[in-house]
Write a protein that holds these residues in place. Sequence first.
Motif, mmCIF file in Angstrom:
data_model
loop_
_atom_site.group_PDB
_atom_site.id
_atom_site.type_symbol
_atom_site.label_atom_id
_atom_site.label_comp_id
_atom_site.label_asym_id
_atom_site.label_seq_id
_atom_site.Cartn_x
_atom_site.Cartn_y
_atom_site.Cartn_z
ATOM 1 N N PRO B 260 0.801 -1.231 0.000
ATOM 2 C CA PRO B 260 0.000 0.000 0.000
ATOM 3 C C PRO B 260 0.833 1.280 0.000
ATOM 4 O O PRO B 260 0.260 2.378 -0.074
ATOM 5 N N VAL B 261 2.155 1.179 0.087
ATOM 6 C CA VAL B 261 2.970 2.396 0.181
ATOM 7 C C VAL B 261 2.950 3.124 -1.169
ATOM 8 O O VAL B 261 3.035 2.506 -2.230
ATOM 9 N N LEU B 262 2.811 4.448 -1.090
ATOM 10 C CA LEU B 262 2.678 5.245 -2.311
ATOM 11 C C LEU B 262 4.035 5.424 -2.986
ATOM 12 O O LEU B 262 5.053 5.639 -2.327
ATOM 13 N N VAL B 263 4.000 5.333 -4.298
ATOM 14 C CA VAL B 263 5.217 5.491 -5.094
ATOM 15 C C VAL B 263 5.143 6.835 -5.795
ATOM 16 O O VAL B 263 4.116 7.158 -6.412
ATOM 17 N N TYR B 272 11.459 10.253 -8.451
ATOM 18 C CA TYR B 272 10.520 9.488 -9.268
ATOM 19 C C TYR B 272 10.714 7.990 -9.048
ATOM 20 O O TYR B 272 11.817 7.453 -9.192
ATOM 21 N N GLY B 273 9.622 7.332 -8.667
ATOM 22 C CA GLY B 273 9.715 5.884 -8.448
ATOM 23 C C GLY B 273 10.163 5.516 -7.050
ATOM 24 O O GLY B 273 10.185 4.339 -6.709
ATOM 25 N N LEU B 274 10.523 6.528 -6.243
ATOM 26 C CA LEU B 274 10.866 6.191 -4.857
ATOM 27 C C LEU B 274 9.583 6.218 -4.026
ATOM 28 O O LEU B 274 8.553 6.735 -4.455
ATOM 29 N N LEU B 275 9.678 5.670 -2.833
ATOM 30 C CA LEU B 275 8.500 5.606 -1.975
ATOM 31 C C LEU B 275 8.289 6.976 -1.324
ATOM 32 O O LEU B 275 9.251 7.683 -0.998
ATOM 33 N N LYS B 282 9.191 8.412 7.359
ATOM 34 C CA LYS B 282 8.258 7.271 7.432
ATOM 35 C C LYS B 282 7.540 7.104 6.106
ATOM 36 O O LYS B 282 7.009 8.074 5.540
ATOM 37 N N MET B 283 7.424 5.893 5.625
ATOM 38 C CA MET B 283 6.717 5.644 4.369
ATOM 39 C C MET B 283 5.238 5.960 4.550
ATOM 40 O O MET B 283 4.663 5.743 5.625
ATOM 41 N N LEU B 284 4.649 6.439 3.463
ATOM 42 C CA LEU B 284 3.254 6.868 3.535
ATOM 43 C C LEU B 284 2.331 5.920 2.795
ATOM 44 O O LEU B 284 2.656 5.441 1.709
ATOM 45 N N VAL B 285 1.175 5.700 3.411
ATOM 46 C CA VAL B 285 0.123 4.922 2.756
ATOM 47 C C VAL B 285 -1.140 5.778 2.745
ATOM 48 O O VAL B 285 -1.230 6.769 3.473
ATOM 49 N N LEU B 286 -2.089 5.403 1.930
ATOM 50 C CA LEU B 286 -3.401 6.051 2.036
ATOM 51 C C LEU B 286 -4.186 5.297 3.089
ATOM 52 O O LEU B 286 -4.266 4.075 3.040
ATOM 53 N N ASP B 287 -4.731 6.051 4.023
ATOM 54 C CA ASP B 287 -5.549 5.392 5.041
ATOM 55 C C ASP B 287 -6.956 5.226 4.487
ATOM 56 O O ASP B 287 -7.599 6.207 4.113
#
Lengths: 293, 941, 268
Positions: B260-263, B272-275, B282-287
Amino acid sequence: MHPAPSVIIFTVFSGLGFGMLVFLGLGLPPVTGWTAFFFYLAAYAMAVGGLMASAFHLGNPQRALKAFTQWRTSWLSREAWVSVAALAVMGIHAFAAVFFGAILAPIGWLGAGLSVFAVYCTSMIYAQLKTVPRWNTWLTPLHLITLSFGGGAALMGHTSLAGLLIVLAAALQVAHWQVGDRALARSGTTLASATGLGNRGRVTAFEPPHTGSNYLLKEMVYTVGRGHAAKLRLIALALGYGIPGVLLLLPIPGVWPSLIAVPSHIIGILAARWLFFAQAEHVVGLYYGKRAA
Amino acid sequence: MPPTQPSVDLSPRVSDEVRKTTCYMCACRCGINVHMKGGKVAYIEGNRDHPVNKGVLCAKGSAGIMQHNAPSRLRAPLKRTGPRGSGEFEEISWDEAMEIAVGWLKPIRETAPEKLAFFTGRDQSQSFTSFWAQGFGTPNYAAHGGFCSVNMAAAGIYTMGGAFWEFGQPDWERSKLFMLFGVAEDHDSNPIKLGLAKLKERGAKIIGVNPVRSGYNAIADEWVGITPGTDGLFILSLIHCLMKAGRIDLDYLARFTNAPVLVNGDPKSPDYGLLMRDQDGKMLVLDRATGKRTPYDRKGVKPDLAGSYRKAGISHRPVFHHMVERYLSDDYAPEQVADRVGISAKRIRHIAAELARAAFDEAFEIDRPWTDFRGETHKTMVGRPVSFHAMRGISAHSNGFQTARALHVLQIILGTVEVPGGFRFKPPYPKPPEAHPKPHVGTNPGQALNGPHLGFVHGPDDLALKPDGSPARIDKAFTWENPMSAHGLMHMVISNAHAGDPYKIDTLFMYMANMAWNSSMNTGGVMQMLTDRDDSGDYVIPHIIYSDAYSSEMVAYADLILPDTTYLERHDCISLLDRPICEADAAADAIRWPVVEPDRDVRGFQSALCELGARLGLPNFINEDGSQKWADYADYITNHERRPGIGPLAGFRGPEGDKTGRGEVNLDQLDRYIENGGFFVSHIPEEAQFYKPWNTAYQDWAVGMGLFDAPQPYLFNLYVEPLRRFQLAAEGHGDRQPPEHLRGRIKRTMDPLPIWYPPLEDGHADPVEYPIHALTQRPMAMYHSWGTQNAWLRQIHGRNPLYVPTGLFEEHRLSDGDWVRVTSVHGEITVPVMHMAALNANTVWTWNAIGKRKGAWALDEDAPEATRGFLLNHIIHELLPPRGDGLRYANSDPVTGQAAWFDLRVKIEKVPAPAEAQPAYPPITSPVGKGPKDLAWKVGK
Amino acid sequence: MTQLPTSTEKKLGLVIDLDTCVGCHACVISCKGWNTENYGAPLSDTDAYGADPSGTFLNRIHSYEITQENAPAQLVHFPKSCLHCEDAPCVTVCPTGASYKRVEDGIVLVNESDCIGCGLCAWACPYGAREMDALEGVMKKCTLCVDRIYNNNLPEEDRVPACVRTCPAKARHFGDLGDPESDVSRLVAERGGMDLMPEQGTKPVNKYLPPRPKQDEAQEFDILAPYLEPVADTPSGFLGWLDKALEHIPGSGPRFPDPDARQKSGKL
Ligand SMILES: Nc1nc2c(c(=O)[nH]1)N[C@H]1C(S)=C(S)[C@@H](COP(=O)(O)OP(=O)(O)OC[C@H]3O[C@@H](n4cnc5c(=O)[nH]c(N)nc54)[C@H](O)[C@@H]3O)O[C@H]1N2
Ligand SMILES: Nc1nc2c(c(=O)[nH]1)N[C@H]1C(S)=C(S)[C@@H](COP(=O)(O)OP(=O)(O)OC[C@H]3O[C@@H](n4cnc5c(=O)[nH]c(N)nc54)[C@H](O)[C@@H]3O)O[C@H]1N2
Ligand code: SF4
Ligand code: SF4
Ligand code: SF4
Ligand code: SF4
Ligand code: SF4
Ligand SMILES: [Mo]
């Protein structure tokens, strides 16, 4: 099977020796004195020499006496008893003949019987083995006894009888080869039955269990090339049977025919005996993939 | 008549005493009971209490007695008297040996420590030997991993923080479907067999994927005779089928992986292409609950796999979208890949369906509440009874890193890692890739290195390059050619040192690796390099020091030999700092100890290093007054502390011996180990036994054990960001730029999501001219070259045929025992053949390392190993053949540098039988004479 | 002593599982190790480090391939040691009584001090289970570890043959095949344990469990097809499915109604 010189010499010469003893025991001819001495010497030399040679085959010959204990089940043990008995009985017969010029006929007959039985016991050591289908036939004792008689007769100077017996033995030899060549296939023992895997497909040997050698391979998985075997069979037939048969049966006067026939016969039979072992396929070879299934 | 029987002594005395130590014949490290009679080793059996082997023992282990008494044992230090490679030596004293070594090493340490290259083989003391090398100050240290299985290790660690290779195992008790890729024997030798037995007992299904159907594959229920080098494509096709059918563990993916981590989706961005990350990194996700970008580990977060984040007209999509896009593509449809992999489309679908059925329809729960790192408590543990194992069959290819990655992604989308029934880590794993050190190459004359040699790079900045961009290490590890070479490239050391590329060295110091024979590619070439002289008549590689215990081929090529003891005569430490003997349920370590004293003038190599280190004045090897710090290795094992309270051994720590993991030094520690059977086990509490990377109970337990200093939960990396950083550089971003000729390759091979590309040799050796794949397998009853000196084992494998499949056998009109010439682009060998039906139609193979050099191992010169045995190594080159650009690339995985042994392509042709297998080399003089004619080994009366 | 007992109290023997044996040779060497140090003369090796090494072993692992019409070839590893036959021809041929079958458990043994090394018993054995020791000149064969299985100096659990104790794949089982209730007898009954060369009439005590049928053939492919029913044909369709699927998952739940999701285009 490994054609060990000791067993080849043993079977060939003890067969000849006992063959002679049969005739001596039957009083055919009824020899005495020095003549008897030389005949008996020859017969004993072959019979005892053969038996001694067989001891070379043993890993622990110093314990050889133990081989007398199991006559109830073991043909080898029986052979030991019977050979000794035959030699002992014939010894008395010989003693009387050589030193007293006496022919003790009943003892001779007994000795002759025991001598035949000794050859039979020897042959049964091989013939009893289900594991070697080539040997596992009544032809084996019949052939070996006939040969023993034939050789014995030749050595005793019964030329025509010897000739006839040798021709008969030749027929048995050919039969033994014929039957023997199909024996493994007809025994029903195959790699499929050896592994129990036959119902799944065609079973073939893959890797051997060891790349090094072992006793089984050396002793029981001996192989001879087809061409080589065929050549030896011809030699055996010619030297062992053909030449002596012809020489003994043709009415040629003098001892010359016998002087050629006997050595020729012995050499031929040694070759045949080499093949008897070398061509004998032990079923264990199946496990090693060394035999056609 | 009732037969009378001889009376047999039914209860003979078995031995005077049993000494329990650890086997050495391979890296499995089983526990052994050494039965002693009259002070001599009489019989060796497995230790029933031992966590690794539970009493069983393999052929090599049982034959240890023949190894221990082998006539090939070295007897004293040796100084070369004849030319290199002749095998002519004189025995010298240890004192003289030490002086010679110091005479060579001291000057280079004081001027240019990198002129020492110290490389060790498959020993089990890497934490100690690397410690020594660090003290010396050379950057040129590594062990054998580069030619062994670094693809496996690196792919596993970057993807999921642990690997198949020794660091994990299937849940043998609960698995219902087990899939094995390319394993003939492996390091986990006895445990795999014990595990297979458990599976069989429960009727679990075993699928073997291997071009050859022998050993484990012979007992597999289903055999997939894959075309070598194509496993990656096969696995990606399985992933395609499973994803398309929605047969994936979405919950697991959302919670425990970076799916789920956004790229970053902005092509103009340097990222570009990194998380995507927040300020704290901290890596980000959409909650899913809030629709907001949220740190992945926030309490209560519900990471969304489906949605994407849009900003400034640019969509930043989660990793999972990228996976969907890639793997749902028809490129991976079974019909598309079937021909290449040599497996029908139907069968690929069938296997995917089997995986789906086992993972989801046979899922189960066990009643063990546990709490995850987000603070959420789960009432049960969900079991997915599918497990996998793989080793060199997939890793010893130049696409092995990505193939192993693909396999891990398959495991992860099925939700089978660290769950009941699946694949489980063994401590000290799992451990996030970031927890490993980075490579260090900072040298200073007369001083220690600035940090550990080996490690894990996370981007171009971590490469081991000199300021001018040239490689800092002799093996060119951690360079653009193979950026993630976490274990170094031992197979390149000799050729690089010979070529003086990237620089010249002075002393090559090796330990326990038969580099002049079976562990080198291009063996003939290597022997040449080792004996080559420069214009002034000196050897191109000036000094070679080598430690071996036996008269191996390599011994003949050294100038100075430090003779080691046998494994029953020395102390060893199988440490949690190194490659321990842990099980998924327990941390465990072990020792070896001298169950007999050597009867020759030999010394345990580690003890010799203690003295050599002191004589050289290495910082960690001398006391303040300059005297020798560690009397011997036993002293080091007991008294050394890596961090306060953490030493080589985790058991019986503290003055009372009652502390585990962390604790002060215990002077009686080794005795306590001996009393305990030579090992120590500490069980992981039940609630901590699964979900270890995310399980608070496990994290706390691991901290208590001293495996790490603070809890470090992490996500599995379906998307490996460090790979993307190299790609970015290749696309022109950043200051550290790859050389032009490597740009394209890096872009292509360092994809952050698993890809498949054909093995590199395919692009160099014409597949039409060389249509046949050639492989080796490990025989279960032999250990590389050293099994041959064992009188019992060499009767089982005394020579090795080339196994040829039915089609080729018929095509070339061969029969068993015929000879063929086997030609690769690099060279040719002439060897005997045997037929094998259960074999991929385009593959030939042979047993590894059976062939021997005449004169080695105290064997007769006409030993079958030397006359009919052979190595494939002669036709495998360390470099690929030149192509248009004139450059020669290493025959290695472009990501990790793993030696690509199994990329080999050949053609075969029937030839008349030569007198002996070709190439044949002249005999070497045996420094130990020859073995006795006959053996009748009995110690007791 | 070469008369065979009419019956034995027990029929101790091995059951070997061909479905599980991986061909590792562990049993071969542990057997060699134990029997070299124990019962009788050591198992010797000649030319041990030379061109033609040859040694005495009591247990060997063969391997066979099975080729079939419509399925890939199979490979079977095949351990073989003495089968302790009920009608043991090796015993009855022995001239010295050195070979005998024990009345109490049916173990076939060679009393080495009586053995003359004539080799006849090895000739009589169809299985190649007897090997003459080259240095000692006496016949060697599997003793069923008679000096382990009753040995009071060993812990109870170790009173099994060395090969059984060591087998890492647990392919070797030891027990009383005369007792229909024993574990080994049950295994034989369940798995269709078989005799080798039944036509030789030796009535082996040891049994072999045949390999289980392989699943290499294509028959059941279709049965499993429902497990792979596609949820969507395009990536966008797939994401639609995904969104719905996630709603039912405790870790995800229903989605916050965000505009991005709604305007999500078919293009990924
Ligand atoms: N007895 C014994 N045990 C050992 C060793 C030993 O020498 N002897 N060595 C130890 C060492 S150092 C190591 S690294 C490990 C290695 O243990 P393994 O990984 O088991 O190593 P290999 O024997 O090389 O086995 C490679 C297998 O992969 C198969 N293979 C080759 N190419 C492919 C492919 O493209 N795809 C698939 N699916 N399969 C393929 C080969 O047929 C072979 O079966 O073993 C260790 N254990
Ligand atoms: N063709 C082909 N080649 C291969 C492989 C392959 O699959 N195919 N596999 C590769 C792999 S994965 C590996 S790991 C390598 C292994 O190859 P090597 O590492 O060379 O392995 P060994 O032959 O076991 O040699 C190790 C050396 O250690 C010595 N030794 C043994 N015991 C001791 C001891 O106690 N102390 C000391 N000091 N020395 C000792 C031995 O005598 C021997 O000289 O081979 C590689 N080579
Ligand atoms: S697998 Fe064998 S060689 Fe390896 S440690 Fe265990 S017993 Fe020793
Ligand atoms: S297997 Fe052979 S040696 Fe063993 S009892 Fe049967 S016939 Fe005799
Ligand atoms: S070799 Fe020994 S045991 Fe075998 S038959 Fe001859 S005497 Fe009997
Ligand atoms: S039972 Fe004993 S003697 Fe027989 S094969 Fe097994 S280990 Fe060898
Ligand atoms: S030890 Fe077991 S698995 Fe290995 S060969 Fe023997 S029976 Fe087979
Ligand atoms: Mo390795």
